[in-house]
Enzyme design. Sequence first.
Site, short mmCIF file in Angstrom:
data_model
loop_
_atom_site.label_atom_id
_atom_site.label_comp_id
_atom_site.label_asym_id
_atom_site.label_seq_id
_atom_site.Cartn_x
_atom_site.Cartn_y
_atom_site.Cartn_z
N TRP A 1 0.64 -1.14 0.00
CA TRP A 1 0.02 0.03 -0.03
C TRP A 1 0.94 1.17 -0.12
O TRP A 1 0.47 2.12 -0.63
CB TRP A 1 -1.00 0.09 1.25
CG TRP A 1 -2.11 -1.17 1.19
CD1 TRP A 1 -2.07 -2.11 2.13
CD2 TRP A 1 -2.89 -1.68 0.09
NE1 TRP A 1 -2.83 -3.14 1.68
CE2 TRP A 1 -3.31 -2.63 0.52
CE3 TRP A 1 -3.23 -1.03 -0.86
CZ2 TRP A 1 -4.46 -3.35 -0.35
CZ3 TRP A 1 -4.19 -1.57 -1.82
CH2 TRP A 1 -4.83 -2.92 -1.46
N ASP B 1 -1.93 6.81 6.22
CA ASP B 1 -3.03 5.75 5.77
C ASP B 1 -3.10 4.67 7.07
O ASP B 1 -2.49 3.95 7.48
CB ASP B 1 -2.40 4.92 4.63
CG ASP B 1 -3.40 3.66 4.09
OD1 ASP B 1 -4.53 3.52 4.71
OD2 ASP B 1 -2.91 2.96 3.07
N LYS C 1 -12.14 -2.29 6.54
CA LYS C 1 -11.11 -3.07 7.33
C LYS C 1 -11.71 -2.97 8.89
O LYS C 1 -11.90 -3.93 9.53
CB LYS C 1 -9.60 -2.58 7.21
CG LYS C 1 -9.23 -2.45 6.04
CD LYS C 1 -8.68 -3.77 5.25
CE LYS C 1 -8.46 -3.63 3.81
NZ LYS C 1 -7.67 -2.70 3.23
C1 LIG Z 1 -6.80 -2.19 2.15
C2 LIG Z 1 -6.07 -1.38 2.08
C3 LIG Z 1 -5.88 -0.22 1.08
C4 LIG Z 1 -6.65 0.06 0.00
O1 LIG Z 1 -8.00 0.40 0.23
P1 LIG Z 1 -9.08 0.58 -0.95
O2 LIG Z 1 -10.05 1.01 -0.11
O3 LIG Z 1 -9.37 -0.77 -1.42
O4 LIG Z 1 -8.64 1.49 -1.99
C5 LIG Z 1 -4.73 1.04 1.56
N1 LIG Z 1 -4.16 0.94 2.54
C6 LIG Z 1 -4.29 -0.02 3.47
C7 LIG Z 1 -3.23 0.18 4.59
C8 LIG Z 1 -5.12 -0.99 3.33
O5 LIG Z 1 -5.14 -2.29 4.16
#
Ligand SMILES: *Cc1c(COP(=O)(O)O)cnc(C)c1O
Length: 356
Positions: free
Chosen positions: A101, A168, A192
């Site tokens: 990511w 993030d 998540k």
């Molecule tokens: C799942 C995830 C993403 C991607 O998320 P999307 O909503 O599918 O774009 C980005 N960063 C992390 C840390 C993730 O776990």
Amino acid sequence: MKKHNFSAGPAILPPSVIKQATQAVENFNDLGLSILEVSHRGPDFVAALDEAIQSTKDLLGLGDEFEVLFLTGGASTQFFMSAMNLLGQDELACYVDTGTWSTKAIKEAKLFGKVEVLASSKEANFNYIPKDYSIPSNAKYLHLTSNNTIYGTQYRELPATDIPIVCDMSSDIFSRPIDPKRYAMIYAGAQKNLGPAGTTLVIIRKDILGKVDRVIPTMLDYRTHINKNSSFNTPPVYPIYVCMLTMRWLKEMGGVEAMQKHNEAKAAILYDEIDRNPLFSGTAAVEDRSLMNVCFTINKPALEKEFMDICTAAGCSGIKGHRSVGGFRASIYNAMPKESIEVLVNLMKKFAEQHA
Ligand SMILES: *Cc1c(COP(=O)(O)O)cnc(C)c1O
């Protein structure tokens, strides 16, 4: 039978949230209408959206300098939208590469300005969080991925710096307290640890906006969504509603401080077994182990499929490791009950006894 849901995402939600979310599909707030068929400008949804925003501020202790948005496009859209809004063409942003990511965020940021990757754990398949690097004082921001969903690593401490952090937090938002003063921006895909897929929580300090001179399309400008309270266009009504319900649940559970204690206790049950059990090994560096995604492998690879089958038969779902790490990954987000982790640990114990 309700399964033990170890999925990395979309992921487990509290049973009470699922129940209320189901009810709202049938009959939202006793309106005689489904939440799927009401206007996003109607008072009932506007109240839910406002509650979701206020609860985000309450749970994380955010002051008035922050704006809370519920956007679409996933965390992946924030990879470029953050740089597009915050980084001028000749300005520098710093990134730490802790896995897939982060790598994607780095690629997108390069479209908008200068990017320096201060450190990376790629050479070790991202099994640790790099800590030994210095941060150029002219950096506009430092981008981190607080929890690395695929590799099972998580920051325990933020790097010592005055540079504002863009983070993030897709896979550990609301799992522990944060210090808001350290952040310029936080983003998290809901699916998540917060709600269903379909919305992205964005927390942004107002004063960092409006500093770049490029043309930003209306929908990609954070100020558009701030000015219209996340309703410039039709927001993802149902995902936002379910996020609001999850935040109500978080507050009832005692907020993020209590959540951290639960999460530490839950993760300890599983890591203790991984460390004790001669058949299994953790893949992440011990000091960087994630409280959310527990990655482990089996020391006799020939037994991997058998253990997977046993997990499946016992109702443990979503436990297969990401293809880039292999083995197993138990995602044990906020809503994961201790009891489900104990089911998995007992399977590991029995399996080791059988194969001793
Ligand atoms: C799942 C995830 C993403 C991607 O998320 P999307 O909503 O599918 O774009 C980005 N960063 C992390 C840390 C993730 O776990």
